[in-house]
Motif scaffolding. Structure first.
Motif, PDB file in Angstrom:
ATOM      1  N   VAL A   4       0.855  -1.175   0.000  1.00 56.72           N
ATOM      2  CA  VAL A   4       0.000   0.000   0.000  1.00 56.72           C
ATOM      3  C   VAL A   4       0.885   1.215   0.000  1.00 56.72           C
ATOM      4  O   VAL A   4       1.732   1.381   0.867  1.00 56.72           O
ATOM      5  CB  VAL A   4      -0.924   0.010   1.235  1.00 56.72           C
ATOM      6  N   ALA A   5       0.732   2.067  -0.988  1.00 62.86           N
ATOM      7  CA  ALA A   5       1.686   3.152  -1.185  1.00 62.86           C
ATOM      8  C   ALA A   5       0.967   4.470  -1.311  1.00 62.86           C
ATOM      9  O   ALA A   5      -0.203   4.561  -1.622  1.00 62.86           O
ATOM     10  CB  ALA A   5       2.525   2.896  -2.432  1.00 62.86           C
ATOM     11  N   SER A   6       1.716   5.540  -1.102  1.00 65.22           N
ATOM     12  CA  SER A   6       1.239   6.891  -1.351  1.00 65.22           C
ATOM     13  C   SER A   6       2.306   7.630  -2.121  1.00 65.22           C
ATOM     14  O   SER A   6       3.395   7.118  -2.372  1.00 65.22           O
ATOM     15  CB  SER A   6       0.934   7.600  -0.030  1.00 65.22           C
ATOM     16  N   SER A   7       2.016   8.855  -2.501  1.00 65.22           N
ATOM     17  CA  SER A   7       2.962   9.588  -3.323  1.00 65.22           C
ATOM     18  C   SER A   7       4.186  10.025  -2.548  1.00 65.22           C
ATOM     19  O   SER A   7       5.244  10.234  -3.114  1.00 65.22           O
ATOM     20  CB  SER A   7       2.268  10.829  -3.909  1.00 65.22           C
ATOM     21  N   SER A   8       4.061  10.147  -1.195  1.00 63.28           N
ATOM     22  CA  SER A   8       5.171  10.650  -0.408  1.00 63.28           C
ATOM     23  C   SER A   8       5.868   9.591   0.416  1.00 63.28           C
ATOM     24  O   SER A   8       7.047   9.693   0.689  1.00 63.28           O
ATOM     25  CB  SER A   8       4.689  11.772   0.514  1.00 63.28           C
ATOM     26  N   HIS A 148     -11.886   6.567  -0.276  1.00 63.25           N
ATOM     27  CA  HIS A 148     -10.889   6.536  -1.340  1.00 63.25           C
ATOM     28  C   HIS A 148      -9.554   6.087  -0.751  1.00 63.25           C
ATOM     29  O   HIS A 148      -9.130   6.590   0.301  1.00 63.25           O
ATOM     30  CB  HIS A 148     -10.720   7.911  -1.985  1.00 63.25           C
ATOM     31  N   LEU A 149      -8.895   5.165  -1.414  1.00 66.17           N
ATOM     32  CA  LEU A 149      -7.585   4.691  -0.979  1.00 66.17           C
ATOM     33  C   LEU A 149      -6.561   4.960  -2.074  1.00 66.17           C
ATOM     34  O   LEU A 149      -6.835   4.740  -3.249  1.00 66.17           O
ATOM     35  CB  LEU A 149      -7.600   3.183  -0.695  1.00 66.17           C
ATOM     36  N   HIS A 150      -5.419   5.424  -1.664  1.00 62.79           N
ATOM     37  CA  HIS A 150      -4.291   5.629  -2.581  1.00 62.79           C
ATOM     38  C   HIS A 150      -3.389   4.412  -2.472  1.00 62.79           C
ATOM     39  O   HIS A 150      -2.765   4.178  -1.438  1.00 62.79           O
ATOM     40  CB  HIS A 150      -3.520   6.895  -2.218  1.00 62.79           C
ATOM     41  N   ILE A 151      -3.349   3.603  -3.517  1.00 59.09           N
ATOM     42  CA  ILE A 151      -2.646   2.326  -3.463  1.00 59.09           C
ATOM     43  C   ILE A 151      -1.720   2.183  -4.660  1.00 59.09           C
ATOM     44  O   ILE A 151      -1.694   3.024  -5.568  1.00 59.09           O
ATOM     45  CB  ILE A 151      -3.642   1.141  -3.433  1.00 59.09           C
ATOM     46  N   SER A 152      -1.003   1.084  -4.676  1.00 64.77           N
ATOM     47  CA  SER A 152      -0.090   0.760  -5.759  1.00 64.77           C
ATOM     48  C   SER A 152      -0.692  -0.315  -6.647  1.00 64.77           C
ATOM     49  O   SER A 152      -1.613  -1.025  -6.248  1.00 64.77           O
ATOM     50  CB  SER A 152       1.251   0.272  -5.176  1.00 64.77           C
ATOM     51  N   SER A 153      -0.155  -0.429  -7.843  1.00 66.01           N
ATOM     52  CA  SER A 153      -0.598  -1.497  -8.754  1.00 66.01           C
ATOM     53  C   SER A 153      -0.246  -2.870  -8.213  1.00 66.01           C
ATOM     54  O   SER A 153      -0.768  -3.873  -8.692  1.00 66.01           O
ATOM     55  CB  SER A 153       0.034  -1.299 -10.133  1.00 66.01           C
ATOM     56  N   ARG A 154       0.617  -2.937  -7.225  1.00 69.42           N
ATOM     57  CA  ARG A 154       1.005  -4.205  -6.615  1.00 69.42           C
ATOM     58  C   ARG A 154       0.187  -4.536  -5.360  1.00 69.42           C
ATOM     59  O   ARG A 154       0.360  -5.596  -4.768  1.00 69.42           O
ATOM     60  CB  ARG A 154       2.489  -4.165  -6.256  1.00 69.42           C
ATOM     61  N   THR A 155      -0.678  -3.622  -4.953  1.00 76.21           N
ATOM     62  CA  THR A 155      -1.503  -3.851  -3.766  1.00 76.21           C
ATOM     63  C   THR A 155      -2.579  -4.879  -4.080  1.00 76.21           C
ATOM     64  O   THR A 155      -3.329  -4.727  -5.049  1.00 76.21           O
ATOM     65  CB  THR A 155      -2.156  -2.545  -3.306  1.00 76.21           C
ATOM     66  N   SER A 156      -2.669  -5.906  -3.257  1.00 73.73           N
ATOM     67  CA  SER A 156      -3.649  -6.972  -3.472  1.00 73.73           C
ATOM     68  C   SER A 156      -4.985  -6.621  -2.826  1.00 73.73           C
ATOM     69  O   SER A 156      -5.076  -5.719  -1.992  1.00 73.73           O
ATOM     70  CB  SER A 156      -3.138  -8.293  -2.903  1.00 73.73           C
ATOM     71  N   ALA A 157      -6.011  -7.363  -3.207  1.00 76.85           N
ATOM     72  CA  ALA A 157      -7.334  -7.161  -2.621  1.00 76.85           C
ATOM     73  C   ALA A 157      -7.304  -7.405  -1.121  1.00 76.85           C
ATOM     74  O   ALA A 157      -7.953  -6.691  -0.345  1.00 76.85           O
ATOM     75  CB  ALA A 157      -8.350  -8.082  -3.294  1.00 76.85           C
ATOM     76  N   ARG A 158      -6.557  -8.410  -0.688  1.00 79.75           N
ATOM     77  CA  ARG A 158      -6.456  -8.694   0.735  1.00 79.75           C
ATOM     78  C   ARG A 158      -5.806  -7.531   1.476  1.00 79.75           C
ATOM     79  O   ARG A 158      -6.230  -7.169   2.584  1.00 79.75           O
ATOM     80  CB  ARG A 158      -5.639  -9.976   0.942  1.00 79.75           C
ATOM     81  N   GLU A 159      -4.801  -6.903   0.898  1.00 80.06           N
ATOM     82  CA  GLU A 159      -4.144  -5.763   1.536  1.00 80.06           C
ATOM     83  C   GLU A 159      -5.064  -4.549   1.580  1.00 80.06           C
ATOM     84  O   GLU A 159      -4.995  -3.748   2.516  1.00 80.06           O
ATOM     85  CB  GLU A 159      -2.853  -5.435   0.800  1.00 80.06           C
ATOM     86  N   VAL A 160      -5.929  -4.409   0.583  1.00 84.12           N
ATOM     87  CA  VAL A 160      -6.915  -3.319   0.603  1.00 84.12           C
ATOM     88  C   VAL A 160      -7.858  -3.500   1.786  1.00 84.12           C
ATOM     89  O   VAL A 160      -8.160  -2.554   2.521  1.00 84.12           O
ATOM     90  CB  VAL A 160      -7.699  -3.278  -0.726  1.00 84.12           C
ATOM     91  N   ILE A 161      -8.337  -4.735   1.993  1.00 83.49           N
ATOM     92  CA  ILE A 161      -9.239  -5.015   3.115  1.00 83.49           C
ATOM     93  C   ILE A 161      -8.536  -4.715   4.439  1.00 83.49           C
ATOM     94  O   ILE A 161      -9.102  -4.070   5.327  1.00 83.49           O
ATOM     95  CB  ILE A 161      -9.709  -6.476   3.065  1.00 83.49           C
ATOM     96  N   SER A 195     -10.448 -12.456  -5.745  1.00 88.27           N
ATOM     97  CA  SER A 195      -9.556 -13.339  -5.000  1.00 88.27           C
ATOM     98  C   SER A 195      -8.560 -12.488  -4.218  1.00 88.27           C
ATOM     99  O   SER A 195      -8.347 -11.310  -4.523  1.00 88.27           O
ATOM    100  CB  SER A 195      -8.815 -14.290  -5.935  1.00 88.27           C
ATOM    101  N   ASP A 196      -7.945 -13.068  -3.207  1.00 84.95           N
ATOM    102  CA  ASP A 196      -7.053 -12.311  -2.335  1.00 84.95           C
ATOM    103  C   ASP A 196      -5.877 -11.690  -3.069  1.00 84.95           C
ATOM    104  O   ASP A 196      -5.382 -10.632  -2.675  1.00 84.95           O
ATOM    105  CB  ASP A 196      -6.526 -13.219  -1.212  1.00 84.95           C
ATOM    106  N   ASP A 197      -5.400 -12.331  -4.148  1.00 89.96           N
ATOM    107  CA  ASP A 197      -4.194 -11.851  -4.818  1.00 89.96           C
ATOM    108  C   ASP A 197      -4.481 -10.968  -6.031  1.00 89.96           C
ATOM    109  O   ASP A 197      -3.547 -10.540  -6.712  1.00 89.96           O
ATOM    110  CB  ASP A 197      -3.310 -13.025  -5.237  1.00 89.96           C
ATOM    111  N   GLU A 198      -5.743 -10.680  -6.324  1.00 94.06           N
ATOM    112  CA  GLU A 198      -6.044  -9.793  -7.445  1.00 94.06           C
ATOM    113  C   GLU A 198      -5.648  -8.360  -7.105  1.00 94.06           C
ATOM    114  O   GLU A 198      -5.623  -7.949  -5.953  1.00 94.06           O
ATOM    115  CB  GLU A 198      -7.525  -9.861  -7.808  1.00 94.06           C
ATOM    116  N   ARG A 199      -5.351  -7.576  -8.149  1.00 90.00           N
ATOM    117  CA  ARG A 199      -4.865  -6.214  -7.986  1.00 90.00           C
ATOM    118  C   ARG A 199      -5.961  -5.226  -8.390  1.00 90.00           C
ATOM    119  O   ARG A 199      -6.203  -5.013  -9.578  1.00 90.00           O
ATOM    120  CB  ARG A 199      -3.608  -5.982  -8.835  1.00 90.00           C
ATOM    121  N   PRO A 200      -6.636  -4.620  -7.426  1.00 94.05           N
ATOM    122  CA  PRO A 200      -7.747  -3.718  -7.747  1.00 94.05           C
ATOM    123  C   PRO A 200      -7.363  -2.541  -8.635  1.00 94.05           C
ATOM    124  O   PRO A 200      -8.140  -2.137  -9.499  1.00 94.05           O
ATOM    125  CB  PRO A 200      -8.216  -3.232  -6.368  1.00 94.05           C
ATOM    126  N   LEU A 201      -6.177  -1.983  -8.430  1.00 92.04           N
ATOM    127  CA  LEU A 201      -5.791  -0.820  -9.234  1.00 92.04           C
ATOM    128  C   LEU A 201      -5.593  -1.198 -10.698  1.00 92.04           C
ATOM    129  O   LEU A 201      -5.852  -0.385 -11.587  1.00 92.04           O
ATOM    130  CB  LEU A 201      -4.525  -0.174  -8.670  1.00 92.04           C
TER     131      LEU A 201
END
Length: 275
Positions: A4-8, A148-161, A195-201
């Protein structure tokens, strides 16, 4: 290391959007010998009620969003096209390593209450028992809440939860929740569990910013049967208390109904003439 990432920095960035200022349930703040959690539900049962199927909603429909393999050039082009379609500052940004960051909006569609730690109270009693007693407060989130969540393309659905629960300081097991994608096509609503490993972004980028084409929803992780192992001991004990009250009320209603029927039959017998 989290994705989970942000710009800073590497901590998630959140933007809260609430449709109402109060929750739709009640809170509890009582003590017990170990860990206490009490639900005050506005329903007759904590079991989900049987609902009539909505002809316009199709569950677990395979949405043809797919997982295309995109090159760095493809991603750059899609990010450029995506940013050209939005009218806010929720842009996507490319990173040097080929990944990208951006925002997703998650709607909350929870039918059960969530649990958060109770606020600490001062006083000698709180200090004396604070190390032995874990206290929780349970309440319903507003039905129209979103974030709204600021995430990375590598953030998984499980990490979003997990990030959502952490932001709300929800102490429930993340396994109780699931992230769904929702879309509207040809006057039909399609819902699919990620699924847990899908990438929402990645899904957001491929489908574009239109919420009707794709939106994300946080719901209970319904598997067809209740996963009792996912609940804590205080929760299970509380469910048993609710079941006992429901059973007692149901027995009372049956006894009253049969007593009324017996009285009516006795009155009918008393008023009838022998044939």
């Amino acid at each position: 290391m989290t994705n989970v990432a942000s710009s800073s920095d590497k901590s998630p960035s959140f933007e809260m959007t609430w449709g109402s200022s109060t929750s739709s349930g009640y809170c509890s703040d009582e003590d017990s010998d170990s860990e206490f959690e009490q639900y005050f539900t506005a329903r007759t049962s904590f079991f989900p009620q049987i609902r009539k199927p909505n002809a316009n909603v199709k569950q677990d429909e395979q949405i043809e969003s797919g997982k295309p393999e995109l090159t760095t050039t493809d991603i750059q082009q899609k990010v450029k096209e995506y940013n050209a379609q939005i009218n806010s500052n929720l842009f996507m940004n490319m990173n040097k390593d080929g990944s990208y960051t951006g925002f997703i909006k998650v709607q909350f569609k929870l039918v059960r209450p969530v649990s958060v730690p109770s606020p600490k109270k001062g006083g000698h009693d709180g200090g004396r028992r604070g190390s032995k007693v874990k206290r929780r407060t349970s309440f319903y989130l507003p039905k129209d809440a979103s974030k709204h969540l600021h995430i990375s393309s590598r953030t998984s659905a499980r990490e979003v939860i997990e990030a959502l629960l952490k932001k709300f300081t929800v102490v429930d097991n993340p396994g109780k929740f699931a992230l769904f994608e929702r879309s509207e096509r040809h006057d039909q609503v399609y819902v699919r569990k990620l699924s847990d490993d899908e990438r929402p972004l990645c899904l957001r980028l491929c489908t574009g910013p239109n919420e009707k084409v794709l939106s994300f929803v946080l719901k209970e992780n319904e598997t067809g049967e209740v996963n009792w192992h996912a609940f804590s001991m205080p929760e299970l004990k509380n469910f048993l208390r609710i079941l006992q009250r429901e059973e007692e009320e149901h027995i009372k209603q049956i006894v009253q109904r049969y007593a009324l029927a017996r009285t009516k039959m006795q009155d009918a017998l008393a008023g009838s003439t022998p044939g």
